[in-house]
Design a protein around this motif. Structure first.
Motif, PDB file in Angstrom:
ATOM      1  N   ARG A 177      -5.887 -13.033 -17.238  1.00  0.00           N
ATOM      2  CA  ARG A 177      -5.972 -12.083 -16.127  1.00  0.00           C
ATOM      3  C   ARG A 177      -4.894 -12.390 -15.114  1.00  0.00           C
ATOM      4  O   ARG A 177      -4.355 -13.495 -15.068  1.00  0.00           O
ATOM      5  N   ALA A 178      -4.599 -11.405 -14.306  1.00  0.00           N
ATOM      6  CA  ALA A 178      -3.632 -11.554 -13.211  1.00  0.00           C
ATOM      7  C   ALA A 178      -4.190 -10.807 -12.010  1.00  0.00           C
ATOM      8  O   ALA A 178      -5.012  -9.895 -12.159  1.00  0.00           O
ATOM      9  N   THR A 179      -3.733 -11.186 -10.835  1.00  0.00           N
ATOM     10  CA  THR A 179      -4.177 -10.543  -9.597  1.00  0.00           C
ATOM     11  C   THR A 179      -2.985  -9.836  -8.960  1.00  0.00           C
ATOM     12  O   THR A 179      -1.909 -10.388  -8.865  1.00  0.00           O
ATOM     13  N   VAL A 180      -3.226  -8.587  -8.533  1.00  0.00           N
ATOM     14  CA  VAL A 180      -2.247  -7.819  -7.787  1.00  0.00           C
ATOM     15  C   VAL A 180      -2.779  -7.699  -6.369  1.00  0.00           C
ATOM     16  O   VAL A 180      -3.836  -7.106  -6.142  1.00  0.00           O
ATOM     17  N   THR A 181      -2.068  -8.277  -5.395  1.00  0.00           N
ATOM     18  CA  THR A 181      -2.465  -8.185  -3.998  1.00  0.00           C
ATOM     19  C   THR A 181      -1.710  -7.034  -3.366  1.00  0.00           C
ATOM     20  O   THR A 181      -0.476  -7.003  -3.378  1.00  0.00           O
ATOM     21  N   VAL A 182      -2.481  -6.068  -2.847  1.00  0.00           N
ATOM     22  CA  VAL A 182      -1.910  -4.890  -2.205  1.00  0.00           C
ATOM     23  C   VAL A 182      -2.005  -5.097  -0.696  1.00  0.00           C
ATOM     24  O   VAL A 182      -3.092  -5.221  -0.144  1.00  0.00           O
ATOM     25  N   SER A 183      -0.853  -5.148  -0.025  1.00  0.00           N
ATOM     26  CA  SER A 183      -0.835  -5.373   1.415  1.00  0.00           C
ATOM     27  C   SER A 183      -0.580  -4.070   2.149  1.00  0.00           C
ATOM     28  O   SER A 183       0.128  -3.197   1.663  1.00  0.00           O
ATOM     29  N   ALA A 184      -1.167  -3.972   3.350  1.00  0.00           N
ATOM     30  CA  ALA A 184      -1.028  -2.760   4.165  1.00  0.00           C
ATOM     31  C   ALA A 184       0.361  -2.686   4.779  1.00  0.00           C
ATOM     32  O   ALA A 184       1.073  -3.620   4.903  1.00  0.00           O
ATOM     33  N   GLN A 215       0.849  -1.186   0.000  1.00  0.00           N
ATOM     34  CA  GLN A 215       0.000   0.000   0.000  1.00  0.00           C
ATOM     35  C   GLN A 215       0.887   1.239   0.000  1.00  0.00           C
ATOM     36  O   GLN A 215       1.877   1.302   0.721  1.00  0.00           O
ATOM     37  N   GLY A 216       0.568   2.211  -0.845  1.00  0.00           N
ATOM     38  CA  GLY A 216       1.343   3.440  -0.962  1.00  0.00           C
ATOM     39  C   GLY A 216       2.477   3.350  -1.969  1.00  0.00           C
ATOM     40  O   GLY A 216       3.075   4.357  -2.327  1.00  0.00           O
ATOM     41  N   GLU A 217       2.763   2.151  -2.459  1.00  0.00           N
ATOM     42  CA  GLU A 217       3.855   1.933  -3.395  1.00  0.00           C
ATOM     43  C   GLU A 217       3.446   2.351  -4.814  1.00  0.00           C
ATOM     44  O   GLU A 217       2.324   2.122  -5.233  1.00  0.00           O
ATOM     45  N   THR A 218       4.377   2.956  -5.542  1.00  0.00           N
ATOM     46  CA  THR A 218       4.172   3.290  -6.942  1.00  0.00           C
ATOM     47  C   THR A 218       4.929   2.264  -7.774  1.00  0.00           C
ATOM     48  O   THR A 218       6.120   2.042  -7.555  1.00  0.00           O
ATOM     49  N   VAL A 219       4.212   1.655  -8.710  1.00  0.00           N
ATOM     50  CA  VAL A 219       4.762   0.565  -9.501  1.00  0.00           C
ATOM     51  C   VAL A 219       4.532   0.839 -10.982  1.00  0.00           C
ATOM     52  O   VAL A 219       3.441   1.247 -11.376  1.00  0.00           O
ATOM     53  N   MET A 279       1.163   2.917 -11.582  1.00  0.00           N
ATOM     54  CA  MET A 279       0.092   3.068 -10.605  1.00  0.00           C
ATOM     55  C   MET A 279       0.649   3.242  -9.206  1.00  0.00           C
ATOM     56  O   MET A 279       1.696   2.692  -8.882  1.00  0.00           O
ATOM     57  N   THR A 280      -0.087   3.999  -8.393  1.00  0.00           N
ATOM     58  CA  THR A 280       0.174   4.099  -6.962  1.00  0.00           C
ATOM     59  C   THR A 280      -1.011   3.452  -6.262  1.00  0.00           C
ATOM     60  O   THR A 280      -2.155   3.808  -6.526  1.00  0.00           O
ATOM     61  N   PHE A 281      -0.738   2.520  -5.382  1.00  0.00           N
ATOM     62  CA  PHE A 281      -1.794   1.760  -4.714  1.00  0.00           C
ATOM     63  C   PHE A 281      -2.114   2.397  -3.374  1.00  0.00           C
ATOM     64  O   PHE A 281      -1.316   2.354  -2.449  1.00  0.00           O
ATOM     65  N   ASP A 282      -3.317   2.981  -3.277  1.00  0.00           N
ATOM     66  CA  ASP A 282      -3.728   3.730  -2.097  1.00  0.00           C
ATOM     67  C   ASP A 282      -4.403   2.867  -1.028  1.00  0.00           C
ATOM     68  O   ASP A 282      -4.440   3.262   0.131  1.00  0.00           O
ATOM     69  N   LYS A 283      -4.960   1.729  -1.421  1.00  0.00           N
ATOM     70  CA  LYS A 283      -5.697   0.887  -0.485  1.00  0.00           C
ATOM     71  C   LYS A 283      -5.263  -0.565  -0.607  1.00  0.00           C
ATOM     72  O   LYS A 283      -4.920  -1.028  -1.689  1.00  0.00           O
ATOM     73  N   ALA A 284      -5.328  -1.264   0.509  1.00  0.00           N
ATOM     74  CA  ALA A 284      -5.033  -2.697   0.510  1.00  0.00           C
ATOM     75  C   ALA A 284      -6.186  -3.454  -0.146  1.00  0.00           C
ATOM     76  O   ALA A 284      -7.319  -2.981  -0.172  1.00  0.00           O
ATOM     77  N   GLY A 285      -5.873  -4.619  -0.692  1.00  0.00           N
ATOM     78  CA  GLY A 285      -6.885  -5.455  -1.339  1.00  0.00           C
ATOM     79  C   GLY A 285      -6.357  -6.008  -2.639  1.00  0.00           C
ATOM     80  O   GLY A 285      -5.171  -5.881  -2.951  1.00  0.00           O
ATOM     81  N   ASP A 286      -7.238  -6.629  -3.409  1.00  0.00           N
ATOM     82  CA  ASP A 286      -6.855  -7.205  -4.688  1.00  0.00           C
ATOM     83  C   ASP A 286      -7.305  -6.322  -5.842  1.00  0.00           C
ATOM     84  O   ASP A 286      -8.423  -5.800  -5.843  1.00  0.00           O
ATOM     85  N   ILE A 287      -6.435  -6.170  -6.828  1.00  0.00           N
ATOM     86  CA  ILE A 287      -6.701  -5.457  -8.072  1.00  0.00           C
ATOM     87  C   ILE A 287      -6.471  -6.480  -9.184  1.00  0.00           C
ATOM     88  O   ILE A 287      -5.603  -7.345  -9.072  1.00  0.00           O
ATOM     89  N   LEU A 288      -7.227  -6.361 -10.261  1.00  0.00           N
ATOM     90  CA  LEU A 288      -7.089  -7.292 -11.371  1.00  0.00           C
ATOM     91  C   LEU A 288      -6.439  -6.630 -12.574  1.00  0.00           C
ATOM     92  O   LEU A 288      -6.594  -5.434 -12.798  1.00  0.00           O
ATOM     93  N   ILE A 289      -5.740  -7.431 -13.354  1.00  0.00           N
ATOM     94  CA  ILE A 289      -5.239  -7.031 -14.661  1.00  0.00           C
ATOM     95  C   ILE A 289      -5.916  -7.975 -15.647  1.00  0.00           C
ATOM     96  O   ILE A 289      -5.845  -9.197 -15.485  1.00  0.00           O
ATOM     97  N   GLY A 290      -6.596  -7.435 -16.653  1.00  0.00           N
ATOM     98  CA  GLY A 290      -7.292  -8.285 -17.612  1.00  0.00           C
ATOM     99  C   GLY A 290      -7.080  -7.830 -19.036  1.00  0.00           C
ATOM    100  O   GLY A 290      -6.886  -6.647 -19.299  1.00  0.00           O
ATOM    101  N   CYS A 291      -7.111  -8.792 -19.952  1.00  0.00           N
ATOM    102  CA  CYS A 291      -7.088  -8.495 -21.379  1.00  0.00           C
ATOM    103  C   CYS A 291      -8.500  -8.723 -21.903  1.00  0.00           C
ATOM    104  O   CYS A 291      -9.069  -9.798 -21.720  1.00  0.00           O
ATOM    105  N   HIS A 292      -9.044  -7.709 -22.567  1.00  0.00           N
ATOM    106  CA  HIS A 292     -10.423  -7.782 -23.039  1.00  0.00           C
ATOM    107  C   HIS A 292     -10.520  -7.835 -24.555  1.00  0.00           C
ATOM    108  O   HIS A 292     -11.567  -7.521 -25.117  1.00  0.00           O
ATOM    109  N   GLN A 293      -9.445  -8.258 -25.214  1.00  0.00           N
ATOM    110  CA  GLN A 293      -9.564  -8.570 -26.628  1.00  0.00           C
ATOM    111  C   GLN A 293     -10.545  -9.739 -26.717  1.00  0.00           C
ATOM    112  O   GLN A 293     -10.645 -10.548 -25.787  1.00  0.00           O
ATOM    113  N   PRO A 294     -11.300  -9.857 -27.813  1.00  0.00           N
ATOM    114  CA  PRO A 294     -12.361 -10.866 -27.885  1.00  0.00           C
ATOM    115  C   PRO A 294     -11.907 -12.260 -27.461  1.00  0.00           C
ATOM    116  O   PRO A 294     -10.973 -12.832 -28.021  1.00  0.00           O
TER     117      PRO A 294
END
Length: 153
Positions: free
Chosen positions: A146-153, A64-68, A123-138
């Motif tokens: 998809r991938a999951t980014v887990t943001v820890s406090a 949390q708070g990290e810029t990536v 991105m800078t992650f302001d809150k803890a939790g899970d964020i998703l990365i997805g490709c929406h090409q047909p």
């Protein structure tokens, strides 16, 4: 035709409102798009490979708070994209793609990457939790791209 156009406009409005500019979205992250090879402003760079309907790695951890800066390299033969956001943002991006695509939309949390190319999102992650990365090409998101980014406090 009217319904399709209205749904497309609704999706654009919702996504632009939820993800536009460098404001914080519902997932608690501030986003900045940097295309191609511009210099990253983040202290941490994470490399991801896009290929055959997958991201590698498909699970990442940040603080949390990290810029990536996420650096996406497309080693596949098809166009891929990365949409970073919560489940609602992923659903909206998927709906927009099903209704004619979201190319040309002002989405700072999205980067399209041609085969053999590299793209970045910071991105800078302001809150803890899970964020998703997805490709929406047909068909890609439905196939599990998809991938999951887990943001820890």
């Amino acid at each position: 035709m009217r319904i399709k156009t209205a749904l497309g406009l609704l999706a654009v409005t919702v996504i632009a409102t939820a993800c536009g500019g460098s404001s914080t979205n519902h997932a608690g992250s501030s986003m900045e798009h940097s295309g191609g090879s511009s210099s990253p402003t983040a202290g941490k760079i994470v490399e991801l490979v896009m290929k055959d309907n997958s991201f590698s790695p498909d699970h990442l951890s940040v603080k949390q708070g990290e810029t990536v800066t996420f650096r996406f390299t497309n080693t596949g033969a098809q166009l891929h994209e990365a949409v970073i956001g919560n489940q609602d943002a992923q659903a909206q991006a998927e709906m927009a793609m099903q209704h004619g695509g979201h190319s040309g939309m002002s989405m700072t949390n999205t980067v399209e990457v041609e085969p053999g190319a590299t793209g970045e999102l910071t991105m800078t992650f302001d809150k803890a939790g899970d964020i998703l990365i997805g490709c929406h090409q047909p068909g890609h998101y439905a196939a599990g791209m998809r991938a999951t980014v887990t943001v820890s406090a």
